[in-house]
Write a protein that holds these residues in place. Structure first.
Motif, mmCIF file in Angstrom:
data_model
loop_
_atom_site.group_PDB
_atom_site.id
_atom_site.type_symbol
_atom_site.label_atom_id
_atom_site.label_comp_id
_atom_site.label_asym_id
_atom_site.label_seq_id
_atom_site.Cartn_x
_atom_site.Cartn_y
_atom_site.Cartn_z
ATOM 1 N N ALA A 1 27.595 1.877 15.271
ATOM 2 C CA ALA A 1 28.471 1.127 16.172
ATOM 3 C C ALA A 1 28.120 -0.360 16.176
ATOM 4 O O ALA A 1 29.007 -1.220 16.209
ATOM 5 N N THR B 1 33.537 3.683 16.998
ATOM 6 C CA THR B 1 32.598 3.908 15.897
ATOM 7 C C THR B 1 31.461 4.806 16.346
ATOM 8 O O THR B 1 31.028 5.707 15.611
ATOM 9 N N ASN C 1 30.440 8.771 14.952
ATOM 10 C CA ASN C 1 29.195 9.014 14.234
ATOM 11 C C ASN C 1 28.241 9.941 14.997
ATOM 12 O O ASN C 1 27.059 10.027 14.653
ATOM 13 N N CYS D 1 35.857 -1.175 19.407
ATOM 14 C CA CYS D 1 35.150 -1.230 18.126
ATOM 15 C C CYS D 1 33.816 -0.500 18.237
ATOM 16 O O CYS D 1 33.473 0.328 17.378
ATOM 17 N N ALA E 1 29.498 -2.165 13.102
ATOM 18 C CA ALA E 1 30.924 -2.444 13.252
ATOM 19 C C ALA E 1 31.142 -3.627 14.196
ATOM 20 O O ALA E 1 32.007 -4.484 13.961
#
Length: 262
Positions: free
Chosen positions: A23, A103, A107, A99, A26
């Protein structure tokens, strides 16, 4: 006999470390492309803003990343004034929020044998709870992403409790929702102070999930002692058990021992 098992979430039911790393990558890419802020500058701004927020607040809002991103945009001296007002900052703060969390959630992977353990506890009619710092909504989204939400009977967050672990108020609410006596609860978490020590002082049985992502014990926190009763952790505030497992397969194998009268 243990009647309720309460789990921490982050670095206990999944690897927070792995999801957070993805994260943050990103997020670094977004702020570099859209705001011209490199990762070193962003990390300095984040540390500055977190310190300011934590000095001002003493509740779960310290975990709110939208507030953090909003304050970063307001604090960044190298951003033009046109990007600092509410109208201009809002889209960036919202984009940074999505964002990071989109992310992060993408994951997440359940810890090995975690679902099997939860399923076995359900078969045995053991109540399953969650005791976690953070805001409630994102923690529910994590459980949903891990596909274990239907197995959970109740959740306590620091946002709901009005206190962060290891505050006694947090664990009192956990015990209240568990619906049984403290010694009939088993609390499982990765953090030696927040989870293990906090739950033990509240009268619960404790088990430290000591995975590769677990918070390491610091020498300044005390001394671990091997005794006939297992591993004890000695601090200035007393001695408490430092029972630990490294994976849930081990706990499944020894589940009868951990659920027995203590």
């Amino acid at each position: 006999m243990i009647k309720c098992v309460i789990f921490d979430i982050d670095n206990t039911l999944y690897s927070y470390t792995k999801a957070n790393e993805a994260a943050m990558e990103a997020l670094y890419a977004y702020v570099k492309k859209n705001l011209g802020i490199n990762r070193e500058r962003y990390d300095r701004l984040t540390l500055e803003v977190r310190n300011q927020i934590e000095a001002r607040l003493n509740n779960a809002a310290i975990h709110n990343r939208f507030i953090r991103f909003q304050n970063i945009l307001e604090t960044a001296e190298d951003l033009p004034a046109s990007q600092k007002n509410c109208y201009a900052a809002y889209p960036h703060a919202m984009n940074m929020y999505h964002c990071y969390w989109d992310t992060f959630l993408g994951n997440m992977e359940c810890a090995p044998y975690c679902r099997e353990l939860l399923g076995e506890l359900r078969k045995r009619n053991i109540r399953i709870g969650i005791g976690t710092d953070m805001t409630a909504l994102i923690q529910y989204r994590k459980l949903e992403t891990l596909k274990i939400l239907p197995l959970i009977d109740f959740m306590v967050t620091s946002e709901e409790a009005g206190a962060e672990k290891p505050d006694p108020e947090f664990f009192r609410l956990c015990i209240h929702k568990a619906g049984c006596r403290p010694h009939e609860c088993l609390f499982i978490g990765d953090h030696p102070e927040k989870d293990v020590k906090g739950a033990w002082k509240a009268g619960m049985n404790v088990l430290r999930y000591d995975s590769a992502q677990a918070v390491p014990l610091k020498k300044t926190e005390g001394v671990s002692l091997e005794t006939s009763e297992g591993i004890l952790f000695e601090t200035s505030e007393g001695i408490f058990p430092e029972n630990r497992i490294s994976d849930y397969k081990e706990l499944l194998y020894r589940l009868d021992d951990y659920l027995a009268d203590r």
